[in-house]
Write an enzyme that holds these catalytic residues in place. Sequence first.
Site, mmCIF file in Angstrom:
data_model
loop_
_atom_site.group_PDB
_atom_site.id
_atom_site.type_symbol
_atom_site.label_atom_id
_atom_site.label_comp_id
_atom_site.label_asym_id
_atom_site.label_seq_id
_atom_site.Cartn_x
_atom_site.Cartn_y
_atom_site.Cartn_z
ATOM 1 N N ASP A 125 0.865 -1.170 0.000
ATOM 2 C CA ASP A 125 0.000 0.000 0.000
ATOM 3 C C ASP A 125 0.905 1.225 0.000
ATOM 4 O OD1 ASP A 125 -1.656 2.131 0.540
ATOM 5 O OD2 ASP A 125 -2.642 1.215 2.269
ATOM 6 N N ASN A 151 2.242 6.318 -10.862
ATOM 7 C CA ASN A 151 1.035 6.081 -11.662
ATOM 8 C C ASN A 151 -0.188 5.749 -10.822
ATOM 9 O OD1 ASN A 151 -0.588 5.123 -14.123
ATOM 10 N ND2 ASN A 151 -0.411 3.248 -12.893
ATOM 11 N N ALA A 152 -0.010 5.166 -9.649
ATOM 12 C CA ALA A 152 -1.145 4.694 -8.846
ATOM 13 C C ALA A 152 -2.131 5.825 -8.587
ATOM 14 C CB ALA A 152 -0.650 4.117 -7.527
ATOM 15 N N GLY A 153 -3.410 5.521 -8.732
ATOM 16 C CA GLY A 153 -4.429 6.540 -8.493
ATOM 17 C C GLY A 153 -5.801 5.926 -8.348
ATOM 18 N N TYR A 216 -10.364 14.418 -6.958
ATOM 19 C CA TYR A 216 -9.480 13.875 -7.996
ATOM 20 C C TYR A 216 -8.762 15.001 -8.748
ATOM 21 C CZ TYR A 216 -8.043 11.152 -12.099
ATOM 22 O OH TYR A 216 -7.318 10.564 -13.095
ATOM 23 N N LYS A 220 -4.714 15.753 -8.976
ATOM 24 C CA LYS A 220 -3.995 15.751 -10.246
ATOM 25 C C LYS A 220 -3.403 17.126 -10.566
ATOM 26 C CE LYS A 220 -4.501 11.409 -11.114
ATOM 27 N NZ LYS A 220 -3.318 10.510 -11.077
#
Length: 312
Positions: A125, A151-153, A216, A220
């Site tokens: 995690d 990259n994880a999102g 989100y 970003k």
Amino acid sequence: GLSRSLGKEVGRKGSTAQLVTVAEGMESHIASSLRFLLSAKSAYISGQVLKVANTAAEHPGSLDWQRPLAGKTALVTGASRGIGAAIATVLSRDGAQVLGVDVAPMESELRSTMESIGGTSLVADITAEDTPQRLSELFAAQGGVDIVVHNAGVTRDKTLANMTEDQWQMVLNINLTAAQRITDELLASGALNDGGSIVGVSSMNGIAGQRGQTNYAASKAGVIGYVDYMTADDALRQRGITVNAVAPGFIETAMTAAIPFMTRQFGRRLNSLSQGGLPVDVAEAIAYFANPASRAVQGNVMRVCGQALIGA
């Protein structure tokens, strides 16, 4: 304005237009940018401005353009499927040894993806307190890491009035804070090698915003701000470490396949190329940033969106 207008004129023919700005004295560092932008690897990128900056980057000399990442080690978070799996696959194709990270529920898909490219899996995690140190110690034991791809999102969509604090914080923690903590630890411990690359995955919604995605979009947009902040770090510049990001638009993945048909059609058509992108389009852009010949490509946020007609 010229390149963006031209991109909108030629996009219906599947053609693209870009602009590359080159700092004075850095003309010898443009090869990777020209090779990328004039190839099929940039097929879903149009109307973009890329900076070849005035940095302390050394010219890479001779390079195997078929496997420019040979001998390099890469970290890819969220690597089990979709865009993350494509990133791992393309970096491996270019010669990198990839460590893919994802959470326990994705373990089977992660191991399958990594086994298919000869990579290594780590079930973790990224928001856990000990994950940055685990990664740092792992890479320190094998000569460091050269490429770090955050990259994880996740998404937890609600209008702000209906969003819980947990929904807000979860998205910020995974999409932004974890990347910052991992990067800080890799830099502090020396596990991130000189001449390395840090690449964040932002989103068109981090630029243009989207109803029901305040959490989100904020996360970003934070990735973009983080690129600006890190690019100004003199210590990184002296070590030849580059920091860039990609901002995907409508990319055809399992997640977008679940969107209602008409909404998907709008997503596909609202760009100069009138089509959706593929995970490999995002991956190729990241591989370009990671290329040793891109040492002077610094502080960019490249939209991989077919030149979306909405937003910046």
